[in-house]
Design a protein around this motif. Structure first.
Motif, PDB file in Angstrom:
ATOM      1  N   ASN A  11       1.758 -47.557 -11.365  1.00 46.03           N
ATOM      2  CA  ASN A  11       2.472 -47.148 -10.149  1.00 46.03           C
ATOM      3  C   ASN A  11       3.586 -48.109  -9.714  1.00 46.03           C
ATOM      4  N   GLY A  13       6.546 -48.356 -11.179  1.00 51.74           N
ATOM      5  CA  GLY A  13       7.865 -47.762 -11.389  1.00 51.74           C
ATOM      6  C   GLY A  13       8.367 -47.843 -12.817  1.00 51.74           C
ATOM      7  N   LYS A  14       7.466 -48.078 -13.777  1.00 50.37           N
ATOM      8  CA  LYS A  14       7.882 -48.189 -15.187  1.00 50.37           C
ATOM      9  C   LYS A  14       8.530 -46.900 -15.683  1.00 50.37           C
ATOM     10  N   SER A  15       7.904 -45.763 -15.375  1.00 46.74           N
ATOM     11  CA  SER A  15       8.437 -44.493 -15.887  1.00 46.74           C
ATOM     12  C   SER A  15       9.730 -44.104 -15.170  1.00 46.74           C
ATOM     13  N   THR A  16       9.873 -44.549 -13.933  1.00 43.72           N
ATOM     14  CA  THR A  16      11.126 -44.306 -13.212  1.00 43.72           C
ATOM     15  C   THR A  16      12.247 -45.110 -13.867  1.00 43.72           C
ATOM     16  N   PHE A  33      -1.886 -44.465 -13.225  1.00 47.15           N
ATOM     17  CA  PHE A  33      -2.132 -43.851 -14.535  1.00 47.15           C
ATOM     18  C   PHE A  33      -1.496 -42.477 -14.690  1.00 47.15           C
ATOM     19  N   THR A  34      -0.287 -42.340 -14.174  1.00 44.48           N
ATOM     20  CA  THR A  34       0.473 -41.118 -14.428  1.00 44.48           C
ATOM     21  C   THR A  34       0.806 -41.055 -15.917  1.00 44.48           C
ATOM     22  N   THR A  35       1.224 -42.191 -16.457  1.00 44.67           N
ATOM     23  CA  THR A  35       1.529 -42.237 -17.887  1.00 44.67           C
ATOM     24  C   THR A  35       0.253 -42.572 -18.644  1.00 44.67           C
ATOM     25  N   ASP A 226      14.571 -51.384  -2.532  1.00 49.81           N
ATOM     26  CA  ASP A 226      15.016 -50.522  -1.427  1.00 49.81           C
ATOM     27  C   ASP A 226      13.962 -50.429  -0.331  1.00 49.81           C
ATOM     28  N   ALA A 248      14.642 -48.979  -9.394  1.00 49.51           N
ATOM     29  CA  ALA A 248      14.676 -48.002 -10.487  1.00 49.51           C
ATOM     30  C   ALA A 248      15.001 -46.625  -9.920  1.00 49.51           C
ATOM     31  N   GLN A 249      14.476 -46.377  -8.721  1.00 47.61           N
ATOM     32  CA  GLN A 249      14.736 -45.084  -8.077  1.00 47.61           C
ATOM     33  C   GLN A 249      16.223 -44.914  -7.774  1.00 47.61           C
TER      34      GLN A 249
HETATM   35  N1  LIG Z   1      11.022 -46.783  -3.118  1.00 47.71           N
HETATM   36  C1  LIG Z   1      10.972 -46.814  -4.446  1.00 47.71           C
HETATM   37  N2  LIG Z   1      10.021 -46.121  -5.099  1.00 47.71           N
HETATM   38  C2  LIG Z   1      10.003 -46.180  -6.447  1.00 47.71           C
HETATM   39  C3  LIG Z   1      10.942 -46.951  -7.182  1.00 47.71           C
HETATM   40  N3  LIG Z   1      10.661 -46.823  -8.507  1.00 47.71           N
HETATM   41  C4  LIG Z   1       9.598 -45.993  -8.585  1.00 47.71           C
HETATM   42  N4  LIG Z   1       9.199 -45.598  -7.359  1.00 47.71           N
HETATM   43  C5  LIG Z   1       8.077 -44.699  -7.024  1.00 47.71           C
HETATM   44  O1  LIG Z   1       6.862 -45.318  -7.426  1.00 47.71           O
HETATM   45  C6  LIG Z   1       5.914 -44.333  -7.852  1.00 47.71           C
HETATM   46  C7  LIG Z   1       5.426 -44.656  -9.234  1.00 47.71           C
HETATM   47  O2  LIG Z   1       6.479 -44.519 -10.162  1.00 47.71           O
HETATM   48  P1  LIG Z   1       6.236 -44.363 -11.727  1.00 47.71           P
HETATM   49  O3  LIG Z   1       7.561 -44.550 -12.373  1.00 47.71           O
HETATM   50  O4  LIG Z   1       5.463 -43.137 -12.036  1.00 47.71           O
HETATM   51  O5  LIG Z   1       5.315 -45.666 -11.983  1.00 47.71           O
HETATM   52  P2  LIG Z   1       4.611 -46.158 -13.341  1.00 47.71           P
HETATM   53  O6  LIG Z   1       4.682 -47.647 -13.322  1.00 47.71           O
HETATM   54  O7  LIG Z   1       5.172 -45.477 -14.513  1.00 47.71           O
HETATM   55  O8  LIG Z   1       3.102 -45.692 -13.089  1.00 47.71           O
HETATM   56  P3  LIG Z   1       1.923 -45.380 -14.162  1.00 47.71           P
HETATM   57  O9  LIG Z   1       2.445 -44.448 -15.198  1.00 47.71           O
HETATM   58  O10 LIG Z   1       0.862 -44.761 -13.329  1.00 47.71           O
HETATM   59  O11 LIG Z   1       1.516 -46.710 -14.712  1.00 47.71           O
HETATM   60  C8  LIG Z   1       6.646 -42.988  -7.776  1.00 47.71           C
HETATM   61  O12 LIG Z   1       6.315 -42.374  -6.553  1.00 47.71           O
HETATM   62  C9  LIG Z   1       8.115 -43.392  -7.800  1.00 47.71           C
HETATM   63  O13 LIG Z   1       8.976 -42.457  -7.183  1.00 47.71           O
HETATM   64  C10 LIG Z   1      11.948 -47.679  -6.457  1.00 47.71           C
HETATM   65  O14 LIG Z   1      12.812 -48.372  -7.003  1.00 47.71           O
HETATM   66  N5  LIG Z   1      11.902 -47.566  -5.091  1.00 47.71           N
END
Ligand SMILES: Nc1nc2c(ncn2[C@@H]2O[C@H](COP(=O)(O)OP(=O)(O)OP(=O)(O)O)[C@@H](O)[C@H]2O)c(=O)[nH]1
Ligand SMILES: [Mg+2]
Length: 393
Positions: A11, A13-16, A33-35, A226, A248-249
């Motif tokens: 969670n 933001g790796k996938s973002t 654990f989305t990914t 942000d 990343a967003q």
């Molecule tokens: N405010 C904000 N939210 C973000 C940012 N990057 C990612 N998010 C949010 O963080 C949450 C998790 O993002 P993912 O990219 O799915 O995270 P992940 O690390 O891949 O998560 P897993 O696959 O579960 O390990 C989502 O709701 C995204 O929209 C950012 O730069 N700013």
């Protein structure tokens, strides 16, 4: 191709980051654990294109006004939790993928909006500094476990005459991608018994840590700036480690906007222009993003990738050409290819990177910027344009 892995707790933001950097859509969601299965795609490191020193820009598809984008592989992995090396969370198979990568980007939620397990919590309530070290520890313990699994074979070898502990350990560790030189350097730094029967878990962990430190450099990307309280980001930046603040967003919004033709933005730029019709709400979001970028010097996504490639790994970009005055290949494309090579690489290494036949038939090379022949031991510099003369075509 050089391989960069995105690691970190769930969670963060790796996938973002991955979706923004590769422009391939993968699942993103606000829960851990989305990914599950790794995503593998192509992103780019950004450098200055050599065409900037000439009157005209080269017009290559990976050159935007002299900003040159060089392909690298990006891996988006499942989230890592403390204890992963023992199978916690999604377990440890993907630690294998991490150790196959050349360099690691540890994505951290700088906003403190997720706990150690990646579950959403009140922003600012979790200390992101805690999320940094455990990634290294998990990799070390996982590698130490593999060494322990293989230790019996070292013990067996020690019964043969002429056994040399250093040789045996080196042979095992080069199997994990470390060079002999790197293993030798680690063994000089740690104390260990000559008899493999007397090695303890601590000895194996010290070996694992030393090898990991030398072979898997890590840059921390402090994501969600942000949303993050400024003091959180500052504390991360004050650590004695490379830390790049990022949103990343924000990068994803700009990349999507650029694809849709409503913003003018090249990855790694410090700011952007709004060039198309956007709603009031979108404009407001973009203006907020502009302020965040002004504060930190961009979205941090491209900066994180570039730091991994050019600062941590110290790569140089070399541009092979066939025509030393026009800088073209046989079909007239200007600056057709860009190769990332280890620092200290020579024209011969570049020749082999182009094709093993070109390397085998290497005769000499010309620096196409100066039109001077360069020797075989010349160390390539960032942005060198090189004509290789080889018996192979
Ligand atoms: N405010 C904000 N939210 C973000 C940012 N990057 C990612 N998010 C949010 O963080 C949450 C998790 O993002 P993912 O990219 O799915 O995270 P992940 O690390 O891949 O998560 P897993 O696959 O579960 O390990 C989502 O709701 C995204 O929209 C950012 O730069 N700013
Ligand atoms: Mg993910």
């Amino acid at each position: 191709m050089l391989s960069i892995a995105l690691a970190g707790k769930p969670n963060a933001g790796k996938s973002t980051f991955y979706t923004a950097a590769t422009r391939s859509e993968v699942d993103i969601a606000n829960y851990p654990f989305t990914t599950i299965d790794a995503n593998r795609g192509v992103t780019h490191a950004r450098t200055e294109c050599p065409c900037l020193t000439r009157e005209e820009r080269c017009g290559h598809e990976h050159c935007h006004d002299g900003k040159r984008y060089v392909p690298v592989e990006l891996l988006d992995l499942a989230g890592l939790v403390p204890g992963a090396h023992e199978g916690r969370g999604l377990g440890n198979q993907f630690l294998d993928e991490l150790t196959n990568a050349d360099v690691i980007v540890n994505v951290v939620d700088a906003a403190g909006a997720t706990n150690a397990e990646g579950e959403p919590v009140e922003p600012g309530s979790h200390d992101p500094v805690e999320d940094i070290d455990f990634v290294e520890t998990e990799m070390d313990l996982w590698l130490a476990g593999i060494i322990a699994d293989n230790w019996e074979s070292v013990e067996r070898q020690s019964r043969s005459p002429g056994f040399d502990i250093e040789e045996a350990v080196t042979e095992m560790m080069t199997g994990f991608g470390a060079s002999e030189h790197e293993v030798a350097a680690v063994l000089r730094e740690v104390d260990y018994p000559d008899d493999p029967m007397q090695w303890t878990d601590e000895n194996r962990e010290a070996l694992a840590r030393g090898v990991r430190e030398r072979t898997k450099p890590i840059v921390v990307v402090a994501n969600k700036i942000d949303l993050a309280p400024e003091e959180n980001v500052q504390r991360l930046l004050d650590l004695d480690k490379p830390v790049i603040p990022a949103t990343a967003q924000g990068e994803l919004a700009l990349r999507r906007g650029a694809d849709a033709g409503v913003v003018d933005y090249d990855p790694g730029d410090e700011t952007f222009d709004i060039t198309g019709d956007v709603s009031d709400e979108q404009r407001e979001t973009l203006e907020e993003l502009r302020e965040t970028m002004a504060e930190y010097g961009g979205t941090g996504v491209q900066q994180g990738l570039d730091y991994a490639v050019y600062d941590l790994l110290g790569m140089v970009t070399a541009f092979p050409v066939q025509d030393q005055s026009k800088w073209t290949d046989g079909t007239g494309t200007v600056l057709p290819d860009a190769f990332l090579l280890d620092s200290g690489s020579t024209p011969v290494d570049l020749a082999y990177a182009v094709h093993s036949d070109i390397g085998d038939g290497y005769l000499h090379a010309v620096n196409a910027k100066t039109n001077r022949e360069v020797g075989e031991s010349y160390e390539l510099e960032e942005g060198d344009v090189v004509k290789i003369v080889s018996t192979a075509k």
